[in-house]
Design an enzyme around this catalytic site. Structure first.
Site, PDB file in Angstrom:
ATOM      1  N   LEU A  33       0.813  -1.224   0.000  1.00  0.00           N
ATOM      2  CA  LEU A  33       0.000   0.000   0.000  1.00  0.00           C
ATOM      3  C   LEU A  33       0.845   1.272   0.000  1.00  0.00           C
ATOM      4  O   LEU A  33       1.914   1.315   0.597  1.00  0.00           O
ATOM      5  CB  LEU A  33      -0.942  -0.021   1.214  1.00  0.00           C
ATOM      6  CG  LEU A  33      -1.861  -1.244   1.279  1.00  0.00           C
ATOM      7  CD1 LEU A  33      -2.690  -1.242   2.568  1.00  0.00           C
ATOM      8  CD2 LEU A  33      -2.776  -1.326   0.059  1.00  0.00           C
ATOM      9  N   GLY A  36      -1.440   6.388  -2.941  1.00  0.00           N
ATOM     10  CA  GLY A  36      -2.517   6.251  -3.934  1.00  0.00           C
ATOM     11  C   GLY A  36      -3.688   5.523  -3.284  1.00  0.00           C
ATOM     12  O   GLY A  36      -4.842   5.976  -3.319  1.00  0.00           O
ATOM     13  N   HIS A  37      -3.371   4.377  -2.644  1.00  0.00           N
ATOM     14  CA  HIS A  37      -4.410   3.639  -1.915  1.00  0.00           C
ATOM     15  C   HIS A  37      -4.960   4.528  -0.787  1.00  0.00           C
ATOM     16  O   HIS A  37      -6.165   4.528  -0.512  1.00  0.00           O
ATOM     17  CB  HIS A  37      -3.832   2.360  -1.301  1.00  0.00           C
ATOM     18  CG  HIS A  37      -3.253   1.394  -2.290  1.00  0.00           C
ATOM     19  ND1 HIS A  37      -1.906   1.165  -2.402  1.00  0.00           N
ATOM     20  CD2 HIS A  37      -3.846   0.601  -3.220  1.00  0.00           C
ATOM     21  CE1 HIS A  37      -1.685   0.256  -3.347  1.00  0.00           C
ATOM     22  NE2 HIS A  37      -2.838  -0.101  -3.869  1.00  0.00           N
ATOM     23  N   GLY A 146      -9.183   3.576  -8.445  1.00  0.00           N
ATOM     24  CA  GLY A 146      -8.330   4.656  -8.924  1.00  0.00           C
ATOM     25  C   GLY A 146      -8.394   4.826 -10.429  1.00  0.00           C
ATOM     26  O   GLY A 146      -8.479   3.839 -11.175  1.00  0.00           O
ATOM     27  N   ASP A 149      -5.752   3.052 -13.007  1.00  0.00           N
ATOM     28  CA  ASP A 149      -6.047   1.866 -13.819  1.00  0.00           C
ATOM     29  C   ASP A 149      -7.358   2.140 -14.555  1.00  0.00           C
ATOM     30  O   ASP A 149      -8.415   1.629 -14.195  1.00  0.00           O
ATOM     31  CB  ASP A 149      -6.152   0.647 -12.913  1.00  0.00           C
ATOM     32  CG  ASP A 149      -4.868   0.429 -12.128  1.00  0.00           C
ATOM     33  OD1 ASP A 149      -3.922  -0.109 -12.688  1.00  0.00           O
ATOM     34  OD2 ASP A 149      -4.808   0.866 -10.959  1.00  0.00           O
ATOM     35  N   GLN A 152      -9.441  -0.630 -16.280  1.00  0.00           N
ATOM     36  CA  GLN A 152     -10.045  -1.432 -15.206  1.00  0.00           C
ATOM     37  C   GLN A 152     -11.275  -0.719 -14.638  1.00  0.00           C
ATOM     38  O   GLN A 152     -12.338  -1.330 -14.445  1.00  0.00           O
ATOM     39  CB  GLN A 152      -9.014  -1.669 -14.102  1.00  0.00           C
ATOM     40  CG  GLN A 152      -9.582  -2.252 -12.826  1.00  0.00           C
ATOM     41  CD  GLN A 152      -8.505  -2.578 -11.812  1.00  0.00           C
ATOM     42  OE1 GLN A 152      -7.839  -3.603 -11.925  1.00  0.00           O
ATOM     43  NE2 GLN A 152      -8.315  -1.732 -10.823  1.00  0.00           N
ATOM     44  N   SER A 184       2.712   3.759  -7.589  1.00  0.00           N
ATOM     45  CA  SER A 184       2.361   2.382  -7.925  1.00  0.00           C
ATOM     46  C   SER A 184       3.183   1.441  -7.058  1.00  0.00           C
ATOM     47  O   SER A 184       4.354   1.719  -6.775  1.00  0.00           O
ATOM     48  CB  SER A 184       2.680   2.127  -9.401  1.00  0.00           C
ATOM     49  OG  SER A 184       2.711   0.737  -9.644  1.00  0.00           O
TER      50      SER A 184
HETATM   51  P1  AMP Z   1      -3.751  -2.296  -6.683  1.00  0.00           P
HETATM   52  O1  AMP Z   1      -3.377  -2.611  -5.271  1.00  0.00           O
HETATM   53  O2  AMP Z   1      -2.617  -1.870  -7.535  1.00  0.00           O
HETATM   54  O3  AMP Z   1      -4.605  -3.384  -7.301  1.00  0.00           O
HETATM   55  O4  AMP Z   1      -4.689  -1.007  -6.616  1.00  0.00           O
HETATM   56  C1  AMP Z   1      -5.834  -0.950  -5.796  1.00  0.00           C
HETATM   57  C2  AMP Z   1      -6.604   0.281  -6.127  1.00  0.00           C
HETATM   58  O5  AMP Z   1      -5.801   1.437  -5.893  1.00  0.00           O
HETATM   59  C3  AMP Z   1      -7.032   0.347  -7.608  1.00  0.00           C
HETATM   60  O6  AMP Z   1      -8.352   0.868  -7.671  1.00  0.00           O
HETATM   61  C4  AMP Z   1      -6.029   1.304  -8.201  1.00  0.00           C
HETATM   62  O7  AMP Z   1      -6.507   1.979  -9.356  1.00  0.00           O
HETATM   63  C5  AMP Z   1      -5.818   2.263  -7.044  1.00  0.00           C
HETATM   64  N1  AMP Z   1      -4.542   2.976  -7.198  1.00  0.00           N
HETATM   65  C6  AMP Z   1      -3.319   2.450  -7.398  1.00  0.00           C
HETATM   66  N2  AMP Z   1      -2.393   3.426  -7.544  1.00  0.00           N
HETATM   67  C7  AMP Z   1      -3.062   4.594  -7.450  1.00  0.00           C
HETATM   68  C8  AMP Z   1      -2.679   5.979  -7.525  1.00  0.00           C
HETATM   69  N3  AMP Z   1      -1.412   6.354  -7.740  1.00  0.00           N
HETATM   70  N4  AMP Z   1      -3.645   6.913  -7.384  1.00  0.00           N
HETATM   71  C9  AMP Z   1      -4.943   6.571  -7.169  1.00  0.00           C
HETATM   72  N5  AMP Z   1      -5.363   5.278  -7.078  1.00  0.00           N
HETATM   73  C10 AMP Z   1      -4.437   4.314  -7.223  1.00  0.00           C
END
Ligand code: AMP
Length: 274
Positions: A33, A36-37, A146, A149, A152, A184
């Protein structure tokens, strides 16, 4: 903060919340995490009385075993991060809990054969399969995704419309570093030099977008994008698409620039407003 691994216990707590009339916000993640999360979490706190985060690295959405094995994992840090962000429940199931033997995969039928779907066959089937399962288990009022993606997000919008009409999808803007890089989990795998190169590339991309006339037709804009990207290596795609339907129709002012880049085995994606 509760860390719950099984559906039975999860339902005990969720039912208690629902009995009290609390609204529940849910953020699905694959862990590692970052801020962004964090932004999705804060949005959920603003909207709901209870916020739940799931941490599940979904093997089904990795079309490449090496990519799955290399995906960053940092359990302890994730627990601290959630504690700091006042999460009520972390749901951290194992694979058997999510995919019992009789569980059938589902297939994505939207925004196919473009962008990530073209280069990661089966990826979005894995995404909709796990989300279909997680949404059915949690039955939250709202889910947070987010814009990072973007494809997605669009596919999830369709999934919710078709299968979970009572659940509201809340899109959240991409959180970036001061240098403009989208945060990321995969960034942690870049060396210092790779990150430096990536920052420089991102700056050039932003300048490139700024240099274009907003009224430019997407076909023309993509000719210029093709020209721009010639001097860079290892791209799956680098193109403008209409932000509402991901088509190649319309002009730049309604578009975003989408790219997927490989840096020594690490695949990074982003999309930028024009
Ligand atoms: P992940 O853990 O990469 O599967 O991401 C989980 C959620 O966090 C997804 O909805 C992503 O789009 C969102 N997310 C990941 N990175 C960011 C970011 N930099 N800004 C906003 N949301 C993000």
């Amino acid at each position: 903060m509760l860390i719950i691994k099984d559906i039975y216990n999860l339902h005990t707590y969720l039912n208690a919340y629902k009995d009290k009339g609390y609204s529940i916000g849910y953020i699905p993640t694959m862990g590692a995490l970052h801020d962004g999360h964090g932004s999705l979490i804060e949005k959920s706190h603003n909207d709901n009385q209870k916020t739940i985060v799931s941490i599940f690295i979904n093997e089904k959405q990795f079309n490449d075993t090496k990519d799955f094995e290399a995906y960053p994992r940092n359990k302890g840090d994730d627990y601290n991060f959630c504690e700091k962000h006042n999460i009520d429940i972390i749901f951290e199931p194992n694979t058997e809990e999510i995919y019992p033997e009789e569980y059938k995969s589902i297939q994505n039928s939207h925004f196919q054969n473009i962008l990530c779907d073209q280069y990661r066959p089966g990826h979005f089937d894995g995404v909709v399969t796990v989300l279909n399962r997680l949404f059915s288990i949690i039955e939250s009022d709202k889910v947070y995704f987010g814009e990072k993606d973007f494809q997605q997000l669009k596919i999830v919008e369709k999934l919710i419309k078709e299968n979970f009409p009572n659940q509201k999808l809340v899109p959240v803007s991409t959180v970036r570093s001061d240098e403009g890089i989208a945060l990321s989990s995969r960034n942690s795998k870049l060396s210092k030099q790779q990150m430096k190169d990536f920052i420089l590339f991102q700056k050039e991309v932003i300048q490139f977008i700024a240099s274009l006339d907003k009224m430019l037709d997407l076909i023309e804009a993509n000719k210029k994008a093709e020209e721009f990207i010639k001097s860079y290596e290892n791209f799956d795609y680098f193109e403008f698409r209409n932000a509402s339907n991901l088509s190649l129709e319309g002009s730049l002012e309604d578009a975003r620039l989408f790219y997927a880049i490989h840096k020594s085995g690490i695949r990074l994606i982003d999309n930028l407003e024009t």
